[in-house]
Design an enzyme around this catalytic site. Structure first.
Site, mmCIF file in Angstrom:
data_model
loop_
_atom_site.group_PDB
_atom_site.id
_atom_site.type_symbol
_atom_site.label_atom_id
_atom_site.label_comp_id
_atom_site.label_asym_id
_atom_site.label_seq_id
_atom_site.Cartn_x
_atom_site.Cartn_y
_atom_site.Cartn_z
ATOM 1 N N VAL A 1 91.993 44.078 84.012
ATOM 2 C CA VAL A 1 93.421 44.025 83.677
ATOM 3 C C VAL A 1 93.658 43.421 82.291
ATOM 4 O O VAL A 1 94.504 43.912 81.534
ATOM 5 C CB VAL A 1 94.209 43.266 84.770
ATOM 6 N N VAL B 1 93.801 45.919 79.481
ATOM 7 C CA VAL B 1 95.066 46.642 79.340
ATOM 8 C C VAL B 1 96.154 45.729 78.802
ATOM 9 O O VAL B 1 96.951 46.121 77.942
ATOM 10 C CB VAL B 1 95.482 47.244 80.696
ATOM 11 N N GLU B 2 96.200 44.498 79.295
ATOM 12 C CA GLU B 2 97.287 43.583 78.939
ATOM 13 C C GLU B 2 97.196 43.079 77.504
ATOM 14 O O GLU B 2 98.199 43.067 76.789
ATOM 15 C CB GLU B 2 97.285 42.383 79.889
ATOM 16 N N SER B 3 96.012 42.630 77.092
ATOM 17 C CA SER B 3 95.917 41.883 75.835
ATOM 18 C C SER B 3 94.721 42.266 74.982
ATOM 19 O O SER B 3 94.450 41.596 73.980
ATOM 20 C CB SER B 3 95.816 40.385 76.143
ATOM 21 N N TYR C 1 100.111 52.290 83.264
ATOM 22 C CA TYR C 1 99.401 51.034 83.486
ATOM 23 C C TYR C 1 98.146 51.211 84.341
ATOM 24 O O TYR C 1 97.035 50.857 83.928
ATOM 25 C CB TYR C 1 100.350 50.021 84.134
#
Length: 401
Positions: free
Chosen positions: A142, A145-147, A252
């Site tokens: 994750v 994808v996030e950062s 996402y």
């Protein structure tokens, strides 16, 4: 893709419902909806006893890293072994959406290599946390994808950290934010918080459906729940792939599955992953007294930049026992720091001319004027959340060193 938590969670709020309410009250469309109860404050070590400190550190480290010695020594092999969604998406309605992002990622293999290299200090520990909860291994990606696995990442919406948490949400989750520390940037605490929230939302709203929980993590539970009601009114089951969500949320889960597919078969997609060992990369040392980053680096025997990279939650140059509470150091350097924290901070580290001892009647402004400093700098260097609450005898550093 349904998952059921192995055990109930206790949250640092009156109830899980109050936590949900606090989170729903935060900015509704965000990159961050994390939940969590952080663990109780970690016990400090008695730095005056090197033997006790070493034994305590060893026990703490064993708990912190778990049974890593029983796992594959290559982080990628371990991660691949924990993947649970490798084949399912090919049969799902989202096949084309996942394939689109596989094509996008494989068009820039150097970018993937750069991001995965940035994951080096954190990946093995995050994999361990995901495994310990029985979650699909894909959840460990994750932060990709996030950062892009950047602990210092900030969005123009105000989200911050590896897991991209907004200020109001971080406050609701108990992640500390003050002049000395930002819990959203603390990889250990923010990871624990994010995983707690993913589990809680799966149980609270979605009967264990992790895909829906991930969608809510990105867009907020209110947005996802409304989209589910609409889909179900149209005769759909209300699964993630049935929903009409904001564009970012529509991408996402496909992004997550795409990067997992590439990591599962990097040669097939022309990607070279950096070697990342499956063993512990860092140790956690309780801060038993105020210490500058320069001093901590010297005591631990590492460079200041290297220590700073492991402690992105530290704002400024001073770590405090009551703000943050610990420092991460590279493996093999913890014992030196534990022993060093038991010595006087005046032992060749801070010049007495750089210290002001607060006297009765002193204010932050008067101290700043006395030493030709800005009051804001003085507050920042010393991690003062309440500058008006100075106490006689309190020591303030007069420099950012």
């Amino acid at each position: 893709m349904t998952y059921h938590t192995l055990r109930g969670r206790l949250f640092g709020f009156a109830s899980s419902l109050s936590l949900v309410g606090a989170l729903l009250a935060a900015i509704p469309y965000s990159l961050d909806s994390q939940a969590a109860t952080l663990p109780a404050e970690r016990p400090t070590l008695d730095a005056t006893s090197e033997k006790d400190a070493t034994q305590g550190r060893s026990r703490s480290l064993a708990t912190f890293w778990g049974a890593l010695d029983l796992q594959p020594r290559d982080a990628w092999k371990r991660l691949r072994a924990s993947f649970e969604w490798r084949d399912q998406w090919r049969a799902d309605a989202g096949h084309a959406r996942v394939q689109h992002w596989i094509d996008e990622y494989r068009s820039s293999p150097g970018n993937i290599a750069e991001i995965t290299e940035r994951a080096r200090p954190w990946l093995t520990w995050i994999i361990q946390q995901v495994e310990a909860r029985g979650l699909p291994g894909e959840i460990a990606l994750v932060p990709f994808v996030e950062s892009s696995f950047d602990p210092q990442a900030r969005s123009h919406f105000g989200a911050a950290g590896l897991w991209q948490i907004m200020p109001r949400t971080g406050e609701a989750l108990g992640l500390r934010l003050n002049n000395a520390w930002d819990g959203r940037l603390d990889v250990v605490r923010s990871t624990e918080a994010a995983l707690d929230y993913i589990e809680m939302q799966a149980d609270q709203w979605y009967e264990g459906n992790i895909e829906l929980s991930l969608a809510a993590y990105n867009a907020g539970a209110g947005t996802v729940n409304q989209a589910r009601r609409v889909a179900q009114s149209q005769g759909h089951a209300g699964e993630y792939w049935d929903l009409n969500l904001p564009a970012e949320t529509m991408d996402y889960v496909p992004k997550l599955l795409a990067i997992a597919a590439i990591i599962a078969e990097p040669r097939r997609y022309g990607v070279e992953l950096p070697d990342i060992e499956g063993g512990p990369a860092f140790a956690q040392v309780p801060v038993t007294r105020r210490v500058t980053l320069d001093e901590a680096a010297r005591l631990a025997g590492v460079s200041r930049p290297r220590l700073a990279r492991l402690n992105p939650g530290l704002r400024g140059d001073v770590a405090h026992p009551d703000r943050g509470g610990d420092l991460l150091v590279p493996m093999g350097h913890a014992q030196r720091l534990v022993a060093g924290l038991g010595t006087s901070p005046m032992d060749g580290t801070v010049d007495s001319a750089d210290i002001h001892v607060v006297q009765r009647g002193d204010t932050l402004s008067s101290i700043a004027s006395q030493h030709a400093l800005a009051a804001a700098d003085l507050a920042r260097w010393n991690g003062l959340d309440q500058p008006d609450a100075l106490q006689p005898g309190q020591q303030l550093t007069l420099s950012g060193r």
